[in-house]
Design a protein around this motif. Structure first.
Motif, short mmCIF file in Angstrom:
data_model
loop_
_atom_site.label_atom_id
_atom_site.label_comp_id
_atom_site.label_asym_id
_atom_site.label_seq_id
_atom_site.Cartn_x
_atom_site.Cartn_y
_atom_site.Cartn_z
N HIS A 206 86.11 70.77 28.99
CA HIS A 206 84.77 70.25 28.70
C HIS A 206 84.72 68.74 28.93
O HIS A 206 85.68 68.02 28.66
N LYS A 207 83.60 68.27 29.37
CA LYS A 207 83.45 66.86 29.72
C LYS A 207 83.40 65.95 28.49
O LYS A 207 83.90 64.82 28.53
N LEU A 208 82.83 66.44 27.38
CA LEU A 208 82.59 65.58 26.22
C LEU A 208 83.52 65.90 25.07
O LEU A 208 84.10 66.99 25.00
N GLU A 209 83.62 64.95 24.13
CA GLU A 209 84.43 65.15 22.93
C GLU A 209 83.95 66.37 22.16
O GLU A 209 82.78 66.75 22.21
N SER A 400 82.47 51.22 34.58
CA SER A 400 81.99 52.58 34.29
C SER A 400 83.12 53.55 33.96
O SER A 400 83.02 54.74 34.24
N LYS A 401 84.18 53.04 33.35
CA LYS A 401 85.30 53.90 32.97
C LYS A 401 84.90 54.84 31.84
O LYS A 401 84.22 54.46 30.90
N TYR A 402 85.35 56.10 31.96
CA TYR A 402 85.08 57.08 30.90
C TYR A 402 86.27 58.03 30.77
O TYR A 402 86.87 58.43 31.77
N TYR A 403 86.59 58.38 29.53
CA TYR A 403 87.56 59.44 29.28
C TYR A 403 87.31 59.99 27.87
O TYR A 403 86.73 59.32 27.01
N ARG A 404 87.74 61.21 27.64
CA ARG A 404 87.59 61.81 26.32
C ARG A 404 88.53 61.12 25.34
O ARG A 404 89.67 60.79 25.67
N LYS A 405 88.06 60.96 24.10
CA LYS A 405 88.84 60.26 23.08
C LYS A 405 89.57 61.24 22.16
O LYS A 405 90.22 60.80 21.19
#
Length: 412
Positions: A206-209, A400-405
């Motif tokens: 899944h893309k989101l937390e 624009s960095k993104y990763y799940r936490k």
């Protein structure tokens, strides 16, 4: 003794395998990407140019070829290599169909009585629309396109994708019940007849937390999967892996290589199988390989030579945990997007780049929209590996960095 190994494909999983094998061997890889040039000799040959690849292998005395890309596996390269007595570690196109044909995979799982979510397979638009009217939400919609699975919480949202799929002339649509639980991947290495466990992972698609948002090709992983018990692994080998291999052998398509299954481990301990993998995935290849203590080349070669059953009694595992996280670029950046902080990482931290990452004229890596890189760490405990992974991910920066936490934190 160093061997010559050719890997076909330039994605993150190919990058990870090449890095691992390059510790002891000379690696050739096609097609090229900027990051691969640091530890491999890159070739300018199309993945489906089987005859040209064979010519290179014969002219350069390549010891073993490992095609991982979908394009390569769907070509006739395995059949061609076998006819010319060249070692190639992969299933042929007929055996690999069970991985790429999702409808066939579901039918085989059902036929073999492997626990799998309730599903329907449709080739007509009106039939699938009638089916989803009464489908309990959430549910999963799949086509035979790679990474096409999508979760829907309403029939109305699903209808638009169904309409689009038939406009794009997808032959089949699969509707599948959504199963709650811990996602896992389990892998076996096989010569088509004998199989041994080859690691496992908790995978985060899944893309989101909190396992929200749409499904992706993977946002992170932990290996080994400490939620899978020894009893679970015996179940997977005896009730999923071996029945599948027996079915393929009876069909005249013995499967050689890595055969993986993606599944869900429910809270009450039940296993539900979603589908098959032809190798590890972008997010978990390095973590799984980090846990293997056996000589990879010897394992792969013994499968090709037909000596796997006689020579390999078991797989040696290292007493460690390895975790990974995928860093992405959320939005398109209309200027140079230099990746900084790589020089400050611990020397044991492994970085696996996606092929979209390029070097500029100053030899700096630049990120573009989508998946950028995988950060992989290892430690004596899962908690330590995860903590170190997030420290390293924080050190890397670009726009624009993104990763799940919450990768691996949900299950510790």
């Amino acid at each position: 003794m160093r061997k010559k190994i050719l890997i076909i494909g330039n994605g993150a999983k190919e990058n990870a395998l090449a890095q691992k094998l390059a510790e002891k061997h000379d690696i050739f890889i096609t097609p090229t990407s900027d990051s691969l040039k640091e530890f491999a000799t890159c070739l300018d040959i199309r993945e489906d140019a089987s005859a040209e690849i064979l010519d290179f292998v014969m002219e350069n005395d390549i010891d073993i070829t490992i095609p991982l890309s979908v394009t390569a596996l769907k070509s006739n390269i395995v059949e061609l290599f076998n006819k010319n007595n060249r070692k190639i570690f992969a299933p042929d196109s007929k055996a690999a169909k069970i991985v790429f044909d999702k409808a066939l995979a579901k039918k085989v799982l059902y036929k073999l009585r492997v626990p799998t979510p309730k599903f329907g397979i449709f080739e007509k638009q009106n039939m699938v629309l009638d089916y989803i009217k009464n489908q309990k939400v959430p549910f999963v919609l799949k086509t035979d396109e790679l990474n096409s699975a999508a979760i829907f919480t309403s029939q109305l949202l699903a209808k638009s994708l169904v309409d689009l799929s038939f406009i794009e002339k997808n032959k089949r649509i699969i509707i599948e019940d959504y199963v709650y639980g811990t996602p896992f991947s389990f892998y076996a290495i096989t010569d088509g007849y004998k199989a041994l466990p080859f690691g496992s992972s908790i995978t985060y698609k899944h893309k989101l937390e909190g396992d929200g948002g749409q499904l992706t090709s993977g946002m992170g992983a932990c290996s080994p999967n400490y939620k899978l018990t020894g009893e679970n692994e015996y179940f997977l080998m005896d009730n999923v892996i071996y029945p599948t291999l027996d079915y393929l052998e009876i069909e005249g398509n013995p499967y050689l290589g890595i055969l993986g299954v993606n599944g869900i481990l429910t809270q009450d301990g039940r296993i539900s199988i979603l589908g098959y993998q032809s190798f590890m995935q972008d997010c978990d290849t390095m973590p799984v390989l980090n846990t293997i203590g056996s000589n990879l080349f010897d394992l792969f070669e013994s499968c090709c030579l037909g000596s796997f059953s006689d020579e390999v009694a078991d797989i040696i595992y290292k007493d460690l945990y390895s975790s990974s996280i995928v860093l992405t670029c959320k939005n398109k950046v209309n200027k140079e997007n230099i990746i900084s902080g790589l020089d400050n990482l611990d020397e044991d931290t492994q970085i696996i780049f996606y092929p979209s990452v390029n070097k500029n004229k100053y030899l700096e890596y630049e990120a573009s929209e989508g998946a950028v890189l995988v950060v992989c760490t290892k430690a004596a405990t899962s908690a330590s590996a995860v903590s170190k992974m997030y420290e390293e991910a924080l050190s890397i920066d670009y726009n624009s960095k993104y990763y799940r936490k919450d990768i691996c934190k949900l299950n510790i």
